[in-house]
Motif scaffolding. Sequence first.
Motif, PDB file in Angstrom:
ATOM      1  N   SER A 111      13.963 -31.605 -28.015  1.00  0.00           N
ATOM      2  CA  SER A 111      13.540 -31.729 -26.621  1.00  0.00           C
ATOM      3  C   SER A 111      14.433 -30.896 -25.703  1.00  0.00           C
ATOM      4  CB  SER A 111      13.542 -33.194 -26.177  1.00  0.00           C
ATOM      5  OG  SER A 111      14.818 -33.760 -26.347  1.00  0.00           O
ATOM      6  N   GLY A 112      15.582 -30.473 -26.188  1.00  0.00           N
ATOM      7  CA  GLY A 112      16.464 -29.553 -25.458  1.00  0.00           C
ATOM      8  C   GLY A 112      16.331 -28.186 -26.095  1.00  0.00           C
ATOM      9  N   THR A 113      17.430 -27.525 -26.328  1.00  0.00           N
ATOM     10  CA  THR A 113      17.385 -26.231 -27.012  1.00  0.00           C
ATOM     11  C   THR A 113      18.282 -26.267 -28.239  1.00  0.00           C
ATOM     12  OG1 THR A 113      19.183 -25.336 -25.649  1.00  0.00           O
ATOM     13  CG2 THR A 113      16.944 -24.899 -24.911  1.00  0.00           C
ATOM     14  N   VAL A 114      17.873 -25.519 -29.240  1.00  0.00           N
ATOM     15  CA  VAL A 114      18.685 -25.246 -30.424  1.00  0.00           C
ATOM     16  C   VAL A 114      18.744 -23.729 -30.490  1.00  0.00           C
ATOM     17  CG1 VAL A 114      18.861 -25.425 -32.928  1.00  0.00           C
ATOM     18  CG2 VAL A 114      17.915 -27.336 -31.609  1.00  0.00           C
ATOM     19  N   SER A 115      19.930 -23.158 -30.311  1.00  0.00           N
ATOM     20  CA  SER A 115      20.005 -21.696 -30.250  1.00  0.00           C
ATOM     21  C   SER A 115      21.165 -21.147 -31.057  1.00  0.00           C
ATOM     22  CB  SER A 115      20.108 -21.215 -28.801  1.00  0.00           C
ATOM     23  OG  SER A 115      21.295 -21.682 -28.202  1.00  0.00           O
ATOM     24  N   SER A 116      20.943 -19.955 -31.556  1.00  0.00           N
ATOM     25  CA  SER A 116      21.953 -19.184 -32.259  1.00  0.00           C
ATOM     26  C   SER A 116      21.756 -17.726 -31.839  1.00  0.00           C
ATOM     27  CB  SER A 116      21.785 -19.352 -33.773  1.00  0.00           C
ATOM     28  OG  SER A 116      22.753 -18.590 -34.447  1.00  0.00           O
ATOM     29  N   ASN A 117      21.916 -17.488 -30.547  1.00  0.00           N
ATOM     30  CA  ASN A 117      21.609 -16.189 -29.959  1.00  0.00           C
ATOM     31  C   ASN A 117      22.817 -15.261 -29.953  1.00  0.00           C
ATOM     32  OD1 ASN A 117      19.037 -17.169 -29.345  1.00  0.00           O
ATOM     33  ND2 ASN A 117      19.720 -17.963 -27.380  1.00  0.00           N
ATOM     34  N   GLY A 118      22.544 -13.963 -30.149  1.00  0.00           N
ATOM     35  CA  GLY A 118      23.585 -12.960 -29.961  1.00  0.00           C
ATOM     36  C   GLY A 118      23.824 -12.745 -28.477  1.00  0.00           C
ATOM     37  N   LEU A 119      24.995 -12.218 -28.146  1.00  0.00           N
ATOM     38  CA  LEU A 119      25.331 -11.941 -26.748  1.00  0.00           C
ATOM     39  C   LEU A 119      25.204 -10.443 -26.458  1.00  0.00           C
ATOM     40  CD1 LEU A 119      28.514 -14.184 -26.385  1.00  0.00           C
ATOM     41  CD2 LEU A 119      26.139 -14.733 -25.790  1.00  0.00           C
ATOM     42  N   SER A 120      24.977 -10.113 -25.202  1.00  0.00           N
ATOM     43  CA  SER A 120      24.905  -8.710 -24.796  1.00  0.00           C
ATOM     44  C   SER A 120      26.293  -8.079 -24.835  1.00  0.00           C
ATOM     45  CB  SER A 120      24.347  -8.600 -23.370  1.00  0.00           C
ATOM     46  OG  SER A 120      23.040  -9.110 -23.306  1.00  0.00           O
ATOM     47  N   GLY A 121      26.333  -6.787 -25.105  1.00  0.00           N
ATOM     48  CA  GLY A 121      27.596  -6.054 -25.053  1.00  0.00           C
ATOM     49  C   GLY A 121      27.992  -5.769 -23.621  1.00  0.00           C
ATOM     50  N   VAL A 153      15.595 -28.974 -41.792  1.00  0.00           N
ATOM     51  CA  VAL A 153      14.945 -29.658 -42.911  1.00  0.00           C
ATOM     52  C   VAL A 153      14.589 -31.061 -42.447  1.00  0.00           C
ATOM     53  CG1 VAL A 153      15.206 -30.436 -45.288  1.00  0.00           C
ATOM     54  CG2 VAL A 153      16.323 -28.326 -44.552  1.00  0.00           C
ATOM     55  N   SER A 154      13.302 -31.429 -42.549  1.00  0.00           N
ATOM     56  CA  SER A 154      12.861 -32.727 -42.051  1.00  0.00           C
ATOM     57  C   SER A 154      11.554 -33.130 -42.714  1.00  0.00           C
ATOM     58  CB  SER A 154      12.671 -32.653 -40.539  1.00  0.00           C
ATOM     59  OG  SER A 154      12.204 -33.863 -40.028  1.00  0.00           O
ATOM     60  N   SER A 155      11.278 -34.429 -42.728  1.00  0.00           N
ATOM     61  CA  SER A 155       9.971 -34.867 -43.214  1.00  0.00           C
ATOM     62  C   SER A 155       8.952 -34.843 -42.085  1.00  0.00           C
ATOM     63  CB  SER A 155      10.058 -36.264 -43.828  1.00  0.00           C
ATOM     64  OG  SER A 155      10.495 -37.195 -42.874  1.00  0.00           O
ATOM     65  N   SER A 156       9.391 -34.924 -40.841  1.00  0.00           N
ATOM     66  CA  SER A 156       8.521 -34.869 -39.672  1.00  0.00           C
ATOM     67  C   SER A 156       9.240 -34.067 -38.598  1.00  0.00           C
ATOM     68  CB  SER A 156       8.223 -36.285 -39.163  1.00  0.00           C
ATOM     69  OG  SER A 156       7.478 -36.227 -37.976  1.00  0.00           O
ATOM     70  N   LEU A 157       8.613 -32.989 -38.118  1.00  0.00           N
ATOM     71  CA  LEU A 157       9.325 -32.048 -37.255  1.00  0.00           C
ATOM     72  C   LEU A 157       8.479 -31.602 -36.074  1.00  0.00           C
ATOM     73  CD1 LEU A 157      11.769 -30.187 -36.750  1.00  0.00           C
ATOM     74  CD2 LEU A 157      10.762 -28.587 -38.343  1.00  0.00           C
ATOM     75  N   THR A 158       9.068 -31.713 -34.869  1.00  0.00           N
ATOM     76  CA  THR A 158       8.482 -31.173 -33.646  1.00  0.00           C
ATOM     77  C   THR A 158       9.544 -30.292 -33.005  1.00  0.00           C
ATOM     78  OG1 THR A 158       7.159 -33.172 -33.331  1.00  0.00           O
ATOM     79  CG2 THR A 158       7.450 -31.728 -31.417  1.00  0.00           C
ATOM     80  N   VAL A 159       9.240 -28.996 -32.853  1.00  0.00           N
ATOM     81  CA  VAL A 159      10.234 -28.058 -32.310  1.00  0.00           C
ATOM     82  C   VAL A 159       9.962 -27.654 -30.863  1.00  0.00           C
ATOM     83  CG1 VAL A 159      10.932 -27.161 -34.555  1.00  0.00           C
ATOM     84  CG2 VAL A 159       9.083 -26.032 -33.311  1.00  0.00           C
ATOM     85  N   GLY A 160       8.911 -28.176 -30.238  1.00  0.00           N
ATOM     86  CA  GLY A 160       8.619 -27.788 -28.860  1.00  0.00           C
ATOM     87  C   GLY A 160       8.079 -26.370 -28.802  1.00  0.00           C
ATOM     88  N   THR A 161       8.105 -25.781 -27.618  1.00  0.00           N
ATOM     89  CA  THR A 161       7.624 -24.413 -27.435  1.00  0.00           C
ATOM     90  C   THR A 161       8.801 -23.509 -27.120  1.00  0.00           C
ATOM     91  OG1 THR A 161       5.510 -25.243 -26.612  1.00  0.00           O
ATOM     92  CG2 THR A 161       6.035 -22.937 -26.122  1.00  0.00           C
ATOM     93  N   SER A 162       9.169 -22.698 -28.089  1.00  0.00           N
ATOM     94  CA  SER A 162      10.275 -21.733 -27.974  1.00  0.00           C
ATOM     95  C   SER A 162      11.588 -22.387 -27.545  1.00  0.00           C
ATOM     96  CB  SER A 162       9.898 -20.590 -27.032  1.00  0.00           C
ATOM     97  OG  SER A 162       8.824 -19.852 -27.579  1.00  0.00           O
ATOM     98  N   LEU A 163      11.837 -23.627 -28.003  1.00  0.00           N
ATOM     99  CA  LEU A 163      13.118 -24.285 -27.743  1.00  0.00           C
ATOM    100  C   LEU A 163      14.140 -23.955 -28.824  1.00  0.00           C
ATOM    101  CD1 LEU A 163      11.880 -27.840 -26.646  1.00  0.00           C
ATOM    102  CD2 LEU A 163      12.588 -25.933 -25.189  1.00  0.00           C
ATOM    103  N   VAL A 164      13.666 -23.440 -29.954  1.00  0.00           N
ATOM    104  CA  VAL A 164      14.541 -23.050 -31.059  1.00  0.00           C
ATOM    105  C   VAL A 164      14.555 -21.519 -31.084  1.00  0.00           C
ATOM    106  CG1 VAL A 164      14.936 -23.192 -33.542  1.00  0.00           C
ATOM    107  CG2 VAL A 164      13.965 -25.162 -32.321  1.00  0.00           C
ATOM    108  N   THR A 165      15.735 -20.914 -30.829  1.00  0.00           N
ATOM    109  CA  THR A 165      15.809 -19.455 -30.701  1.00  0.00           C
ATOM    110  C   THR A 165      16.997 -18.863 -31.454  1.00  0.00           C
ATOM    111  OG1 THR A 165      17.113 -19.578 -28.661  1.00  0.00           O
ATOM    112  CG2 THR A 165      14.712 -19.487 -28.416  1.00  0.00           C
ATOM    113  N   ALA A 166      16.786 -17.669 -31.967  1.00  0.00           N
ATOM    114  CA  ALA A 166      17.842 -16.872 -32.598  1.00  0.00           C
ATOM    115  C   ALA A 166      17.632 -15.418 -32.146  1.00  0.00           C
ATOM    116  CB  ALA A 166      17.802 -17.005 -34.117  1.00  0.00           C
ATOM    117  N   SER A 167      17.740 -15.202 -30.850  1.00  0.00           N
ATOM    118  CA  SER A 167      17.466 -13.900 -30.247  1.00  0.00           C
ATOM    119  C   SER A 167      18.678 -12.975 -30.344  1.00  0.00           C
ATOM    120  CB  SER A 167      17.114 -14.075 -28.765  1.00  0.00           C
ATOM    121  OG  SER A 167      16.029 -14.948 -28.612  1.00  0.00           O
TER     122      SER A 167
END
Length: 178
Positions: free
Chosen positions: A71-81, A102-116
């Motif tokens: 319901s919040g964000t999960v992120s592993s984003n790179g930073l700008s130089g 890894v889950s038996s039941s998973l809801t990730v929202g809309t673009s709340l999980v990012t690795a940009s």
Amino acid sequence: GQGGAGTSGSNGGAGGAGGGGYYGTSNLSTIFLGSGGGGGGGSNDGMTGTASSGGNGGGIVIIYGSTVTVSGTVSSNGLSGGAANNHFGGGGGGAGGSIKIVSSSLTVGTSLVTASGGGVSANTSIAGGGGGGGVGRIGIYSVSAISGTTSPTYTTLSVPGYYSSDQTWYSQIVDMGA
């Protein structure tokens, strides 16, 4: 995708650095940190100063749970130089890292999980800016349907395991039974 190329300098100004690329396997069988962006180029016209640093790469996030709702964000984003300064090139953006859920039941929202990947860095009239970082990897293992979207798009993999005679799921990764 791949990290972006830096822009070239002019009149003795340095070029910008390339962004961090992506690598590893889409199924996250081996998990990597995002690579850092390259440092900006030095000046070849006798100017003093320093080139900008590349952006840090994203980290590693691993979440295991029977029911996971983002319901919040999960992120592993790179930073700008860092931006180009005077005659010295800008740093490249860091690559996104890895996220494994890894889950038996998973809801990730809309673009709340990012690795940009980190963004491009600014140039000057003489020195080039750095390229953007490549995207990271997101892998989702779920017994039931997955609800939501991620950025970049996740790779869906089936969880190795079995159902017992009472219809309880037993995962070979993590026990997600009742």
